[in-house]
Design a protein around this motif. Structure first.
Motif, PDB file in Angstrom:
ATOM      1  N   MET A   1     -10.560  -7.299  -3.980  1.00 32.58           N
ATOM      2  CA  MET A   1      -9.350  -7.153  -4.389  1.00 32.58           C
ATOM      3  C   MET A   1      -8.401  -7.326  -3.414  1.00 32.58           C
ATOM      4  N   LYS A   2      -8.740  -6.448  -2.066  1.00 35.48           N
ATOM      5  CA  LYS A   2      -7.895  -6.475  -0.873  1.00 35.48           C
ATOM      6  C   LYS A   2      -7.792  -7.886  -0.425  1.00 35.48           C
ATOM      7  N   ARG A   3      -8.726  -8.706  -0.120  1.00 40.77           N
ATOM      8  CA  ARG A   3      -8.694 -10.030   0.060  1.00 40.77           C
ATOM      9  C   ARG A   3      -7.672 -11.026  -0.690  1.00 40.77           C
ATOM     10  N   SER A   4      -7.886 -10.643  -2.112  1.00 40.45           N
ATOM     11  CA  SER A   4      -7.212 -11.555  -2.948  1.00 40.45           C
ATOM     12  C   SER A   4      -5.772 -11.218  -2.833  1.00 40.45           C
ATOM     13  N   SER A   5      -5.235  -9.889  -2.659  1.00 44.48           N
ATOM     14  CA  SER A   5      -3.810  -9.369  -2.347  1.00 44.48           C
ATOM     15  C   SER A   5      -3.391  -9.983  -0.919  1.00 44.48           C
ATOM     16  N   GLN A   6      -4.134 -10.003   0.051  1.00 43.76           N
ATOM     17  CA  GLN A   6      -3.614 -10.692   1.273  1.00 43.76           C
ATOM     18  C   GLN A   6      -3.570 -12.108   1.241  1.00 43.76           C
ATOM     19  N   GLY A   7      -4.441 -12.651   0.404  1.00 40.96           N
ATOM     20  CA  GLY A   7      -4.108 -14.281   0.294  1.00 40.96           C
ATOM     21  C   GLY A   7      -3.005 -14.513  -0.306  1.00 40.96           C
ATOM     22  N   LEU A   8      -2.620 -13.909  -1.406  1.00 40.94           N
ATOM     23  CA  LEU A   8      -1.387 -13.953  -2.328  1.00 40.94           C
ATOM     24  C   LEU A   8      -0.235 -13.661  -1.562  1.00 40.94           C
ATOM     25  N   THR A   9      -0.149 -12.771  -0.535  1.00 43.79           N
ATOM     26  CA  THR A   9       0.943 -12.432   0.377  1.00 43.79           C
ATOM     27  C   THR A   9       0.984 -13.707   1.397  1.00 43.79           C
ATOM     28  N   ASP A 104       3.755  -3.289   8.584  1.00 44.70           N
ATOM     29  CA  ASP A 104       3.318  -2.079   9.404  1.00 44.70           C
ATOM     30  C   ASP A 104       4.057  -0.943   9.198  1.00 44.70           C
ATOM     31  N   LEU A 105       5.486  -0.817   8.731  1.00 48.10           N
ATOM     32  CA  LEU A 105       5.894   0.353   8.535  1.00 48.10           C
ATOM     33  C   LEU A 105       5.978   1.076   7.243  1.00 48.10           C
ATOM     34  N   PHE A 106       5.763  -0.147   6.235  1.00 46.72           N
ATOM     35  CA  PHE A 106       5.818   0.210   4.697  1.00 46.72           C
ATOM     36  C   PHE A 106       4.816  -0.014   3.971  1.00 46.72           C
ATOM     37  N   SER A 107       4.844  -1.395   3.775  1.00 52.58           N
ATOM     38  CA  SER A 107       3.666  -1.899   2.889  1.00 52.58           C
ATOM     39  C   SER A 107       4.067  -3.823   3.030  1.00 52.58           C
ATOM     40  N   ARG A 108       2.966  -4.324   2.651  1.00 53.41           N
ATOM     41  CA  ARG A 108       3.086  -6.005   2.737  1.00 53.41           C
ATOM     42  C   ARG A 108       4.194  -6.304   1.492  1.00 53.41           C
ATOM     43  N   ARG A 109       4.336  -5.501   0.620  1.00 51.52           N
ATOM     44  CA  ARG A 109       5.298  -5.764  -0.273  1.00 51.52           C
ATOM     45  C   ARG A 109       6.834  -5.564   0.405  1.00 51.52           C
ATOM     46  N   HIS A 110       7.161  -4.692   1.155  1.00 49.48           N
ATOM     47  CA  HIS A 110       8.304  -4.310   1.585  1.00 49.48           C
ATOM     48  C   HIS A 110       8.757  -5.634   2.753  1.00 49.48           C
ATOM     49  N   ARG A 341      -1.811   1.801  -2.796  1.00 45.15           N
ATOM     50  CA  ARG A 341      -1.017   2.600  -1.971  1.00 45.15           C
ATOM     51  C   ARG A 341       0.224   3.076  -2.463  1.00 45.15           C
ATOM     52  N   LEU A 342       0.876   2.203  -3.085  1.00 46.85           N
ATOM     53  CA  LEU A 342       2.220   2.533  -3.543  1.00 46.85           C
ATOM     54  C   LEU A 342       2.599   3.256  -4.926  1.00 46.85           C
ATOM     55  N   ARG A 343       1.248   3.861  -5.507  1.00 43.47           N
ATOM     56  CA  ARG A 343       1.086   4.574  -6.694  1.00 43.47           C
ATOM     57  C   ARG A 343       1.628   6.072  -6.446  1.00 43.47           C
ATOM     58  N   GLY A 344       1.340   6.465  -5.265  1.00 40.36           N
ATOM     59  CA  GLY A 344       1.802   7.920  -4.727  1.00 40.36           C
ATOM     60  C   GLY A 344       0.450   8.818  -4.647  1.00 40.36           C
ATOM     61  N   ARG A 345       0.772   9.916  -4.421  1.00 42.46           N
ATOM     62  CA  ARG A 345      -0.182  11.150  -4.141  1.00 42.46           C
ATOM     63  C   ARG A 345      -1.491  11.321  -4.885  1.00 42.46           C
ATOM     64  N   LEU A 401      13.929  -1.295  -2.896  1.00 42.75           N
ATOM     65  CA  LEU A 401      13.127  -2.194  -4.106  1.00 42.75           C
ATOM     66  C   LEU A 401      11.582  -2.066  -3.865  1.00 42.75           C
ATOM     67  N   GLY A 402      11.206  -1.750  -2.829  1.00 35.44           N
ATOM     68  CA  GLY A 402       9.533  -1.895  -2.543  1.00 35.44           C
ATOM     69  C   GLY A 402       9.013  -0.654  -3.202  1.00 35.44           C
ATOM     70  N   TYR A 403       9.737   0.478  -3.505  1.00 41.41           N
ATOM     71  CA  TYR A 403       9.344   1.587  -4.300  1.00 41.41           C
ATOM     72  C   TYR A 403       9.424   1.710  -5.695  1.00 41.41           C
ATOM     73  N   LEU A 404      10.291   0.638  -6.344  1.00 40.42           N
ATOM     74  CA  LEU A 404      10.345   0.342  -7.688  1.00 40.42           C
ATOM     75  C   LEU A 404       8.952   0.117  -8.162  1.00 40.42           C
ATOM     76  N   PRO A 405       8.821   0.061  -9.601  1.00 38.45           N
ATOM     77  CA  PRO A 405       7.520  -0.580 -10.192  1.00 38.45           C
ATOM     78  C   PRO A 405       7.508  -1.979  -9.866  1.00 38.45           C
ATOM     79  N   ARG A 406       6.471  -2.624  -9.589  1.00 36.56           N
ATOM     80  CA  ARG A 406       6.290  -4.037  -9.046  1.00 36.56           C
ATOM     81  C   ARG A 406       7.163  -4.837 -10.127  1.00 36.56           C
ATOM     82  N   ILE A 407       6.889  -4.953 -11.211  1.00 34.45           N
ATOM     83  CA  ILE A 407       7.770  -5.832 -12.194  1.00 34.45           C
ATOM     84  C   ILE A 407       9.132  -5.691 -12.091  1.00 34.45           C
TER      85      ILE A 407
END
Length: 695
Positions: A1-9, A104-110, A341-345, A401-407
């Motif tokens: 899953m991680k490699r797939s996400s990185q490839g998409l990014t 590095d600060l937040f997430s790849r999505r940010h 990671r972005l789903r919370g605690r 924007l990065g902390y809103l639901p992905r869609i």
């Protein structure tokens, strides 16, 4: 899953970078150099590296961009497209660094969101594509912020491993991180990293003075956030080294601000240039939507900071807890994929420290505040200098924007970027120097005086010298309508222009034109000089053409024919002279110029008609309008008025006749014509023939 996400990014970022290159290449295609760009390119083409540095020292800039441009032009030449490709490549690197910083600060999505927001920014995409310091300034700003984040991770650990000798929770956590290097993967500073960090900051100083504002923001952030003494000394020491490396330029800087521009270079702009609304409107693309995104980021920050409990100062942490307690702006190597990671605690993942948002806010707001303080000392700024904050601005917009639901986040960003990109309005070309140069090549005759009226400031004349010299228009009869510049400013001339001996422009002009049959004036449309000159010379010269190129007008003046009337129209209008070419290429245009004088005050408004007839007498084309483009009821008796009409020639070769009439446009009735000898000439006269030849 991680490699797939990185490839998409990776794929998404490649698309963003290619989109940016395509947009800039398209938007700047065949766009002429702006005034400052032509100035920079002229210097880089003319001087060697040492000469460029000396030239820059006579302005209010620092030399690194001039050096880079000099090297780039030596490789690719001076065409606008080739030169700007250097800026386009810097833009791509800036986007990549902003993505890396956001990840590095937040997430790849940010990071992806921030990069796309920059591509959607008209302000960033325009000024980062110019042959000016701005693309290099944005690149080094993004690089400096990213290196700063890594620097804080790599600064040396405190001498004492005790968690109770610090000044608070932050230092306790920093010590614990270094005690658990094998768990977190924190790094120690190495000489190469120190060198890169210091040299990048120094390059920022040598690129633009606004780079110092960003370094000040980073230094102030370090003072406030880093409490452990050894770490703080190490960080501030790096900034001090950057200042030390800038010392060689201090003599030039002192001369720039005390001798060359003691009151600020652009005080003529007025106080409106200082307004925050002015900066905001120029920097933002969709003002209202951007304000909403900023508000969203602030709301998300407050909500997350309020809901996140403060980390414990105790140094007893398990591996997962230690990762959740990372402080300052450093981010651990989180093994969870971005989506989790972005789903919370609730899923056992960490929350980003509020200091990361504060870091972005500091690098955004502090440079603006410093610029305003400096501007208060009457050293105005322009909005384009604020490209230094664009990496921070994009990350600020992307934070919420990065902390809103992905869609939802993707949908909002897609709409914003689409509207911004397709609604792009290019900045108006207010100084179309290539078009003006082409005009001069067509119309300027040998020995004809060419007078450039751009006010007292030298930088408005330099691009004309560059383009006119390259186009073979610059001659000994070309003059800048300003008194001699001070020696410090004269040194800014790459291709020198002749100046006047005094500020009395009208008297100086009379001396320059002497008895010339014609002369041309090029200058700002707002300057009164042209009209004052026409009024002074009304009995000797008349303006025969006025063509606008953005905010610059080209006016041709010709000596009034001192001849007897050739024809008299309706006992009111004397035709003094007529001029036209007798041969022209098919599908081109031909100018027909006539000179008129009101024998008496006209009793109505009349129009002139110029007609092109083929051999069978059929009118193929015509040009009509008020003679001299002035309503004849406004004509003064015994004053000469020139008129120039352009006729579109047919594409069929042959011999065509040109005829002329004056008529009442209301009743469409031609005035009767009498020849100079008193003979009746009817209501339509022939001006001659033109032979249309193959191209």
């Amino acid at each position: 899953m991680k490699r797939s996400s990185q490839g998409l990014t990776t794929v998404v970022m490649l698309v963003i970078l290619l989109t940016a290159l395509a947009l800039q290449s398209t938007r700047f295609h065949e766009r002429p150099y702006r005034q400052d760009e032509a100035w920079s390119v002229d210097a880089a083409e003319t001087y060697n590296l040492v000469g460029v540095v000396k030239w820059v020292s006579n302005d209010i800039h620092v030399p690194l961009h001039g050096i880079v441009l000099d090297i780039w032009i030596a490789l690719v030449g001076t065409s606008s497209q080739a030169v700007r490709w250097g800026a386009f490549l810097m833009t791509s690197l800036t986007l990549a660094l902003v993505y890396r910083l956001g990840a590095d600060l937040f997430s790849r999505r940010h990071g992806v969101y921030a990069a796309l927001l920059l591509v959607a920014s008209d302000f960033f995409m325009f000024f980062s594509g110019e042959a000016r310091p701005y693309p290099l300034l944005a690149l080094l700003a993004a690089l400096m912020m990213w290196l700063y984040v890594r620097w804080l991770r790599a600064t040396p650990p405190p001498k004492s491993p005790s968690p109770y000798t610090g000044r608070g929770t932050l230092d306790s956590l920093q010590r614990t991180i270094h005690q658990n290097d094998n768990v977190v993967g924190a790094q120690h500073v190495v000489p190469l990293q120190s060198l890169i960090f210091i040299l990048t900051g120094t390059a920022l100083l040598y690129t633009h003075f606004y780079g110092a504002y960003l370094l000040f923001a980073l230094g102030l952030f370090s003072f406030v956030i880093v409490h452990e003494r050894r770490r703080l000394v190490w960080t501030i020491g790096a900034f001090v080294m950057m200042g030390v490396l800038f010392i060689p330029w201090l003599p030039a800087l002192y001369r720039q601000i005390t001798e060359i521009y003691p009151a600020g270079r652009d005080t003529i702009w007025g106080p409106s240039r200082y307004d925050f609304a002015y900066i905001y409107n120029d920097v933002t693309t969709l003002g209202g939507a951007t304000a909403v995104l900023l508000l969203l980021s602030v709301v998300v920050f407050v909500a997350r900071a309020y809901r996140t409990p403060p980390p414990s100062p105790l140094p007893v942490y398990g591996e997962g807890e230690l990762r959740a307690a990372m402080t300052s702006i450093t981010r651990s190597q989180d093994p969870l994929p971005e989506g989790e990671r972005l789903r919370g605690r609730a899923t056992g993942t960490r929350r980003a420290s509020p200091l990361r948002f504060i870091f972005i806010a500091a690098t955004l707001l502090i440079p603006i505040a410093v610029a305003y303080i400096v501007a208060g000392g009457e050293r105005p700024f322009t909005a384009r200098n604020f490209i230094v904050i664009m990496p921070s601005f994009a990350l600020m917009l992307a934070y919420g924007l990065g902390y809103l639901p992905r869609i939802i986040g993707i949908a909002v960003l897609t709409v914003y970027a689409t509207v911004a990109i397709f609604g792009y309005t290019p900045q108006a070309i207010t100084e179309d120097y290539p078009a003006i140069t082409a005009d001069m090549q067509r119309t300027l005759h040998g020995g004809e005086p060419l007078l450039i009226d751009m006010g007292p400031h030298i930088w408005h004349y330099v691009p004309f010298a560059y383009y006119f010299d390259a186009g073979g228009v610059l001659t000994e009869q070309t003059f800048a309508l300003t008194a001699h510049w001070p020696l410090a400013l004269q040194r800014l001339q790459v291709t020198p222009l002749q100046t006047l001996d005094s500020d009395n422009l009208i008297d100086e002009t009379l001396h320059l034109i002497e008895d010339a049959p014609e002369f041309t004036v090029v200058g700002w449309f707002t300057h009164p000089y042209r009209d004052e000159l026409a009024a002074r010379l009304r009995d000797e010269y008349a303006e025969t053409r006025r063509t606008a190129y953005g905010s610059i007008l080209v006016s041709e003046f010709e000596r009034i024919p001192q001849t007897a009337p050739q024809f008299i129209f309706g006992e009111m209008f004397d035709l003094l002279d007529m001029r036209m070419d007798t041969q022209a290429e098919a599908c081109s245009t031909i100018d027909v110029q006539t000179w008129w004088r009101a024998a008496q005050s006209p009793d109505d408004n009349y129009s002139i008609g110029v007609y092109l007839l083929d051999e069978s007498g059929v009118v193929r084309t015509q040009a009509d309008g008020a003679p001299g483009n002035i309503l004849t009821l406004q004509w003064e008796a015994d004053r000469a008025y020139p008129d120039r009409r352009s006729l579109q020639l047919p594409c069929e070769i042959g011999r065509y006749e040109i005829k002329l009439a004056l008529y009442n446009p209301v009743i469409v009735e031609n005035l009767p014509i009498v020849a100079a000898d008193g003979e009746d000439a009817g209501t339509l006269i022939s001006l001659g023939f033109v032979d249309v030849t193959a191209p």
